[in-house]
Design an enzyme around this catalytic site. Structure first.
Site, PDB file in Angstrom:
ATOM      1  N   ASN A  96      19.180  22.784 -12.722  1.00  0.00           N
ATOM      2  CA  ASN A  96      19.765  24.124 -12.785  1.00  0.00           C
ATOM      3  C   ASN A  96      18.626  25.080 -13.105  1.00  0.00           C
ATOM      4  OD1 ASN A  96      21.328  26.385 -13.139  1.00  0.00           O
ATOM      5  ND2 ASN A  96      22.925  25.339 -14.337  1.00  0.00           N
ATOM      6  N   PHE A 143      30.307  30.562 -15.292  1.00  0.00           N
ATOM      7  CA  PHE A 143      30.257  29.419 -16.215  1.00  0.00           C
ATOM      8  C   PHE A 143      30.937  29.809 -17.515  1.00  0.00           C
ATOM      9  CE2 PHE A 143      27.951  26.496 -19.248  1.00  0.00           C
ATOM     10  CZ  PHE A 143      28.577  25.346 -18.800  1.00  0.00           C
ATOM     11  N   ARG A 189      26.745  35.015 -12.275  1.00  0.00           N
ATOM     12  CA  ARG A 189      25.371  34.604 -12.543  1.00  0.00           C
ATOM     13  C   ARG A 189      24.698  34.136 -11.260  1.00  0.00           C
ATOM     14  NH1 ARG A 189      25.416  28.460 -15.285  1.00  0.00           N
ATOM     15  NH2 ARG A 189      26.564  27.499 -13.551  1.00  0.00           N
ATOM     16  N   LYS A 211       0.856  -1.187   0.000  1.00  0.00           N
ATOM     17  CA  LYS A 211       0.000   0.000   0.000  1.00  0.00           C
ATOM     18  C   LYS A 211       0.891   1.235   0.000  1.00  0.00           C
ATOM     19  CE  LYS A 211      -4.284  -0.088   0.817  1.00  0.00           C
ATOM     20  NZ  LYS A 211      -5.197  -0.750  -0.116  1.00  0.00           N
ATOM     21  N   ASP A 258      -4.388  -3.789   2.051  1.00  0.00           N
ATOM     22  CA  ASP A 258      -5.207  -3.177   3.101  1.00  0.00           C
ATOM     23  C   ASP A 258      -4.659  -3.516   4.488  1.00  0.00           C
ATOM     24  OD1 ASP A 258      -7.951  -1.785   3.625  1.00  0.00           O
ATOM     25  OD2 ASP A 258      -7.908  -3.516   4.986  1.00  0.00           O
TER      26      ASP A 258
END
Lengths: 301, 301, 301, 301
Positions: free
Chosen positions: C248, C157, C174, C12, C58
């Protein structure tokens, strides 16, 4: 205390009810999400917490399931009418009931077995119905949401206002795509008038929406919206008013020039399907001489 | 440093690309969501931040759009093969590329206009494709998710283990419903072997899944799962392995006895469609003698 | 039949359990979403539909709620250990149990009332725990998802590969933002070894993740990922392996030059926070000499 | 044509704008989702597709980003006022502008580095602001959504109406939990009146909501709603009206009697946190003598 209590309503929301009907080995399915909102003489529960006038939301849930058995579900609208009448006429403190229903469509699975009891969810738009009853008059607003459509041509956008912040180039062949969200109000208002055939009305309205979208050469999404709305008012005499909320699902032509590739619409093009932001176009079209009653905001943004 | 770098991959995820092809006034549409994952000689970017071996994820995005123009999109699988080959063969540090694609289906809108360029999103299952290339061998795993199906009878559940915590009554006529999520692996592994007809294979596999679901008299969802899997392996020679993740979407018979209503399945019943919790049944069926390679977890719960 | 049954599991999923503990007028809350997966001698339920070996899902649900009362919920991990041991040791056909838990954190609402029983959901990350037991050895993998972090500078980068499809300019200042999704494996493997203090371990690991993110001057998201992973391995001796899946979340400097506005980072800038596509960076960091066991895919895209 | 055009509005929805402000090495962040809706002399764009009066939605997007640079974002409300005034006063066909803003809160990450430019998203409620200007008067409605709160005691529900469909037992010690969704209208209506301190007002209103929720011994969710609303009207003179939409997030005591376990509230209890259906309680509280203007439906169900 310097405050007063304004509009209020309560009930159980999103009761998921599935009704199976058996016609021998052939089964039928109705799959609804039912929300109940009740209003009336409810000052005390807000002010003192006395529940003497409060039918529990749990009871409204039970009623939804019991009525599905007692009355069946002929259509979402008819089911909502049974429920709304019950709450207003059986409980003195309740003066108004509003039932909202979402309906999910299923198709049969073709198979070689005996009987017809296998289904696949259709998965397209969600059908909507809202039934309001105040003890004397009725209002039924039906609709749909999340019906996603796209024309790959026959759409332009130019001749618009340019101000200091405008950089958008004019477009003479663009994709036009939207998720149709619409609500339409019937002029049926009571038990005496002839009740519309709710399911037939829905199917025809949906067909007209799709056809009007497909057949409109569009200079703006507003024009397409209006064409869809006018088509409904003209062809469906049972409907007096329709409101749309149409996101302009932008498909941007990708700039492939840096890769020495020409990407223009004439010979088949590549698009970036953007998420956010999106244009959002909303308007009501109504039958001349009738009053607009569908609220402006179908969505929350 | 007492650490080592394990498996790693990177790329641009969820590039939404729509390609329109024009055949005179008749247009065709392909609507994909493409995710790129690249692996290889990538220690330095993790350790020192040097990007000398890193093709930017922005470039992988550009490549997706450029390839949609250069090669078109014959099928999701074929498109992924073009992309995977490109990344591995054009960039020395990249040793492995995995392309994952979701595809959304569209239907034409019937209308009286000239041409065929109007579409409505089908809205049913999402088609899936995953193409992996390591420079020498290929693996293609296709699939689908969110195909919701329901049998309103021919399902039982009894004869199960009872322990101290068992209260569930046995059921001899219940609704069986699930959202099919499946992945199937092709035995095609390289450019030399005859490539499957990806679209025809998908359509037939989907049809078999639906038919097997509809035609199986079910004593457990596991049995239905196995029947679907075995049907695919038997009928589709191009497929060696299939894995399923099937939520048991419970539809509980509502107890209407307190309202003096009988709610049994024989004459049509009312159900509560529950959200959570749900049973979750997962298994792989594979061709005898072949190796299982699809990971156990198709979902994250 | 030419097919064989491969890996399978059932149980379950998404049992939502809330446990309130009272310490006089001061209450404590634990809020979990528990998913159970059992494996073992389950061929027959797939092949013939016989449930003779099947403990119903159950029942697994009932067990979750009963154990919350019997054992309490000291921590998500400890609760999962109770459950996993129970299923494997009490049912002969069950050879392996995997318990997955999501935990939602709550804070107290400061107020002037007596007692402490009012809470507001914290709303930050979801805490994760996965406990697997095969009758002899244990594996505990904890983690978190949806912890959204952002550095508004100290990220660059540049120096990346440029191919025919590269258009991205280099960036020297950045925004770096991600939703941290991480899973970490403990080296505790049995009842004999000293069990970690699960809650203290979680709090410290979370703190190290945030600090490593904040304190790393980043030349690539991979470098930041590795710094976070290495910090955990170095400082948390109870953890042998950690895997990340880091989108990112691109924040693009908006080009305001057409409006005669300079938008550079030096004096505060305006960014567009994009949805899709996004870079996706995934990697494992592990203790030297240990084996990687966390699967590659933490997400499905 | 027998149709007329009713209320209409258009603009760009969900412009995600992030503004970083630098105070030396200490950075500040504002993170908004801005939706613009413009109305006015727009019949022609609907009827003929002429865009002569249409400022493109793309331009409204550009304006959002440009204004974030030109004016900064002092508060969501102040930013919306700049935008609304601009559209109405600079474009003759535009008679009314409505700006809706969602704001996401961030906290600083404590760390040992220099400067303060690392953030973790707070993740609790979303702050809301709606600014409407028609060229002469202003309306500002602020609010929040998804602030999830829970009292583990001091809540009862009894003395309610019992009809044929009522089965709910009375409760004298239950969990009360909801996701607060509220909108409050300021009485500030123009440039002349003293403008509220929007951020201070928000913080105090939020604090009062939490305290009123925690401090109210509740006989019904309606009573708690009213206590929250009255507290705001009494303590915040700048606010004339507040409307709530409160789902009653049911936590059901699990019946553990079949397992010989007593599960009562007195010594700490185990609850099932249900998804659907849920009670939904909606009401307006307003200052005596003032008019209610916030629409009834804050949500779509």
């Amino acid at each position: 205390m310097p405050t007063i209590l304004g509009q209020n309503q309560y009930g159980k929301a999103e009761n998921r009810v599935v009704k199976i009907t058996r016609d021998g080995a052939t089964h039928h399915i109705k799959d609804l999400n039912v929300s109940v909102s009740l209003s009336g003489d409810m000052d005390e529960v807000h002010l003192s917490g006395s529940n003497a006038n409060v039918l529990p939301t749990d009871t409204t849930k039970n009623t939804v399931y019991a009525f599905a058995k007692e009355y069946g579900i002929e259509s979402a609208e008819q089911f909502g009418i049974h429920l709304a009448r019950h709450f207003v006429t059986s409980q003195e403190p309740i003066h108004r009931a509003r039932i909202r229903i979402e309906e999910y469509a299923w198709e049969r699975i073709a198979n070689s077995g005996e009987g017809e009891h296998s289904f696949v969810r259709k998965g397209q738009e969600t059908r909507l119905a809202q039934i309001t009853f105040d003890g004397s008059s009725w209002e039924v607003v039906s609709g749909l949401k999340d019906l996603t459509v796209l024309n790959s041509t026959d759409s332009e956008f130019w001749g618009f206002v340019k101000d200091r912040y405008t950089t958008l180039p004019e477009a003479h062949d663009r994709i036009l795509a939207t998720d149709i969200s619409a609500r339409w109000r019937f002029n049926w208002s009571g038990d005496e008038g002839e009740m519309p055939d709710w399911d037939a009305s829905y199917e025809q309205t949906r067909r007209h929406l799709l056809e009007a979208f497909a057949e409109t050469y569009s200079l703006s999404l507003q024009q397409t919206l209006h064409a869809m709305g006018a088509r409904i008012i003209e062809h469906r005499g049972e409907i007096d008013e329709i409101r749309f909320s149409l996101p302009n699902k932008h498909h941007f032509l990708v700039d492939l020039a840096p890769f020495a590739l020409k990407n223009d619409t004439a010979d088949g093009a590549v698009y970036f399907a953007a998420d956010r932001p999106y244009g959002l176009i909303e308007a009501t079209v109504l039958r001349d001489g009738r009053e607009a009653r569908i609220p402006a905001d179908l969505t929350n943004l």
